[in-house]
Design an enzyme around this catalytic site. Sequence first.
Site, mmCIF file in Angstrom:
data_model
loop_
_atom_site.group_PDB
_atom_site.id
_atom_site.type_symbol
_atom_site.label_atom_id
_atom_site.label_comp_id
_atom_site.label_asym_id
_atom_site.label_seq_id
_atom_site.Cartn_x
_atom_site.Cartn_y
_atom_site.Cartn_z
ATOM 1 N N LYS A 67 103.851 15.220 48.649
ATOM 2 C CA LYS A 67 104.397 16.571 48.665
ATOM 3 C C LYS A 67 103.272 17.516 48.277
ATOM 4 O O LYS A 67 102.382 17.166 47.491
ATOM 5 C CB LYS A 67 105.558 16.705 47.688
ATOM 6 C CG LYS A 67 105.132 16.944 46.239
ATOM 7 C CD LYS A 67 106.298 17.282 45.365
ATOM 8 C CE LYS A 67 106.337 18.755 45.108
ATOM 9 N NZ LYS A 67 107.554 19.280 44.631
ATOM 10 N N GLU A 122 111.543 12.516 43.720
ATOM 11 C CA GLU A 122 110.818 13.115 42.615
ATOM 12 C C GLU A 122 109.808 12.144 42.012
ATOM 13 O O GLU A 122 109.908 10.941 42.229
ATOM 14 C CB GLU A 122 111.834 13.659 41.623
ATOM 15 C CG GLU A 122 112.584 14.810 42.307
ATOM 16 C CD GLU A 122 113.972 15.087 41.785
ATOM 17 O OE1 GLU A 122 114.062 15.651 40.701
ATOM 18 O OE2 GLU A 122 114.934 14.746 42.450
ATOM 19 N N ASN A 144 110.198 21.876 46.293
ATOM 20 C CA ASN A 144 110.433 20.631 45.573
ATOM 21 C C ASN A 144 110.512 19.358 46.381
ATOM 22 O O ASN A 144 111.447 19.114 47.113
ATOM 23 C CB ASN A 144 111.727 20.725 44.756
ATOM 24 C CG ASN A 144 111.521 21.566 43.536
ATOM 25 O OD1 ASN A 144 110.424 21.611 42.999
ATOM 26 N ND2 ASN A 144 112.551 22.228 43.112
ATOM 27 N N CYS A 145 109.574 18.556 46.183
ATOM 28 C CA CYS A 145 109.577 17.137 46.552
ATOM 29 C C CYS A 145 109.166 16.765 47.953
ATOM 30 O O CYS A 145 108.187 17.263 48.419
ATOM 31 C CB CYS A 145 110.840 16.483 46.074
ATOM 32 S SG CYS A 145 110.711 16.436 44.293
ATOM 33 N N VAL A 146 109.860 15.883 48.665
ATOM 34 C CA VAL A 146 109.350 14.934 49.647
ATOM 35 C C VAL A 146 108.868 13.773 48.775
ATOM 36 O O VAL A 146 108.858 13.908 47.574
ATOM 37 C CB VAL A 146 108.129 15.447 50.458
ATOM 38 C CG1 VAL A 146 107.834 14.452 51.568
ATOM 39 C CG2 VAL A 146 108.366 16.809 51.007
#
Lengths: 66, 349, 428
Positions: free
Chosen positions: C248, C113, C241-243
């Site tokens: 991202k 995140e 959501n994310c990476v």
Amino acid sequence: MVHMCTVTPISLTVGANRIIPTIAIPYPLGDPKLTKEEEKVLRRKLVEKALKALETEVDGQTVFED
Amino acid sequence: MGKVRIVHYINQFFAGIGGEEKADYKPEVREGVVGPGMEFNKKFGDDAEIVATIICGDSYFNENLDEAKAEVIEMVKKYNPDLFIAGPAFNAGRYGVACGAIAEAVEEELKIPVLSGMYIENPGADMFKSSVYIVSTKNSAAGMRHAVKTMAPLALKLAKGEAIGAPDAEGYIPRGIRKNYFAEKRGAQRAVEMLIKKLKGETYITEYPMPDFDRVEPNPAVKDITKAKIALVTSGGVVPKGNPDHIEASSASKYGKYSIAGVDDLTEETYETAHGGYDPIYCNQDSDRVLPVDVLRDLEKEGKIGKLHDFFYTTTGNGTGVKISKSFAETFSKELVADGVDAVVLTST
Amino acid sequence: MHLELGNIFINDVQFGSQTKVENKTLYVNKEELITLISEDEHLKSVDVELAKPGESIRITPVKDVIEPRVKVAGSGGIFPGVLTKVDTVGAGRTHVLKGAAVVTTGKVVGFQEGIIDMTGTGAEYTPFSKLNNVVLICQPVDDIKPHDHERALRMAGLKAAEYFGKAGKDIEPDEVLSFETLPLLKSIEKYPKLPKVAYVQMLQSQGLLHDTYVYGVDAKQTLPTLIKPTELMDGAIISGNCVSACDKNTTYHHLNNPIVQDLFKQHGKEINFVGVIITNENVFLADKQRSSNWTADLAEYLGVEGVVVSQEGFGNPDTDLIMNCKKIEEKGIKTVIVTDEYAGRNGASQSLADADPKADAVVTGGNANEVIKLPPMEKIIGDLSIVNTIAGGFDGSVQKDGSLVVELQTITGATNELGFNKLTAKGF
């Protein structure tokens, strides 16, 4: 050295010489869909393949497919 | 800053001492300029001056690397220079390697900027371009004036600590150092414009030229695996629960070495992954899925391998550069050899 | 398929008694929004904060950023298959609150995140510092499973974006942009002399926090397929959501895909932009092979002469990128690939995990490993302590005075691989 990995193209690119293809990136030596016992059998087969590769002469980059 | 003080390194040939027959000439220092230094001093004018010239035979340097380096560094130190120039070496292979090696060593030991010049195909260029600024020269000494013309202004910039521009602007061989900057247009527009040029057959410049990856000769096979000591290494980030050494989730700055003496199985309670690049759930449930300790322990008990090494080595391969990974391996492979390990099983996620 | 995008410019966001858009300001009824988001039984508490450009605010851990949009005419609704029925979108008219965004934060789900700074050095690297953000701080119930946690946050952000989008339904837009994709044969008839070009979008699909959804389907369970670029503008693709935060593709990026926009800008002039091929980045080698074969086949079948390929994430997806590029080039189709780099903190390492000489036209979003220092902020929304452990952070990233020493990797959207930013890198 023997390299056990899922993404064998990267292994080839970075230059490993003995390569064993594995199951998946998050679980190269397992498979959560199997029971614990089945999973260990699968893992043992892969490791035995790796040991076999270590005992094999190679003259360049080699992916040990089945 | 007053006049920049420079020490210049040249070989026996450019010092006018002799050719191959004098290549074992030991390091010697002379006050002021010798040979090509004159051309440099002319270009520097009032800005800089070569205060001393060190002459060393190419064979002597390459055959007595550590000694020669130490001797030359001592000589350089005495003159307390602001900059060190080696060469240019053009296409002379051993001279190029000597220039690169001594320049690198002087920079490291004396913390002063260094500069060399070579023909792009000189083996010294490839060996040292990432650590030393090497100006790209012609392939023979006939290109001396041309080389000095490029080297002199870069030398002054380096000595004064000014920002060094891009390789094509300054004339040095690209060092392979990637630096960020803000372009005028956003990436998508650059991509679309690049595609249009490619479609029309016009020239375009890729923003990242593809690298050549290293290759190594395969090691001979293990003769008898039932007698062999096998070590486990992983880039999958398996660590004792709690990640005691705080190995980073990505772009690791270190690796871990942990004992598995007496460990038969990696469990949810004892091991986990520090790797941030894949779904960690499966490895956290059972780290044998990434690091097969359980199976290798069984094989050891059954006599199918000699021994499973008491330690495993681990890091997170995620976003971790090739160079730093190499340095990890250089360190721990020495330990593995010292510990009598015959073969390594490396697992990656 | 023809879509009109009506942009309603938003220059300010404020709390108010009623959620509405007036004089380029988005007013937020905090209680109403909290009630709406709190419906999810996986969430224990929900709070809302505002973060505007130039304010001394740091938001972390950022999960997703979403632009408020609403369908005004044409079939389907925003985020089809997720918030609304799976009707095909991409035609008619859609209104956009341009300049506003929903940002989701709360307890960290994983390593990946990110950080959004609204001022200072960090603000230069994230596009979201220029937006008027409504930040949702969602805390999950105790002992929630990671996958449920991620999902709850994802849905919270989408719901809020839809909620704000509705406030723009009856507002007269400040500008109306028009996009059209004709059936392939008609498009070729219309521009017979222009080279046909497609866009190949690779979707992150590696599991928890690395997933992408297409009309509600998890992309890892899909085969490469065709989609109209205007469908993206209506939220047919959303982020799971994310990476690593820097590369991202947030839902905001999907809605505003810059490659789609810039291909449209040249459409009918230099090129004939015929459509988008979407493919995935799975964790099995066989999947990678199947998807890249299929992608190259689709490109050949469309008869295009050139493609732009964009990546999401890094590491093993570099292989998907190189496979796609190589196989498409082998069909005689010219490629440009868009990626970013992990060249080490000193920039001296190899940038990609995979390489091929055929990848001779590369656009880069910069080196994600570059270390930067971010000044302390007066206000933290979320939780600063997680910065030491997120991808691109390290022991000691959080300094005593609240400043951060981190890799660019930690900054949401910093090295985006859709070419959203101007940041790039060069060899020295």
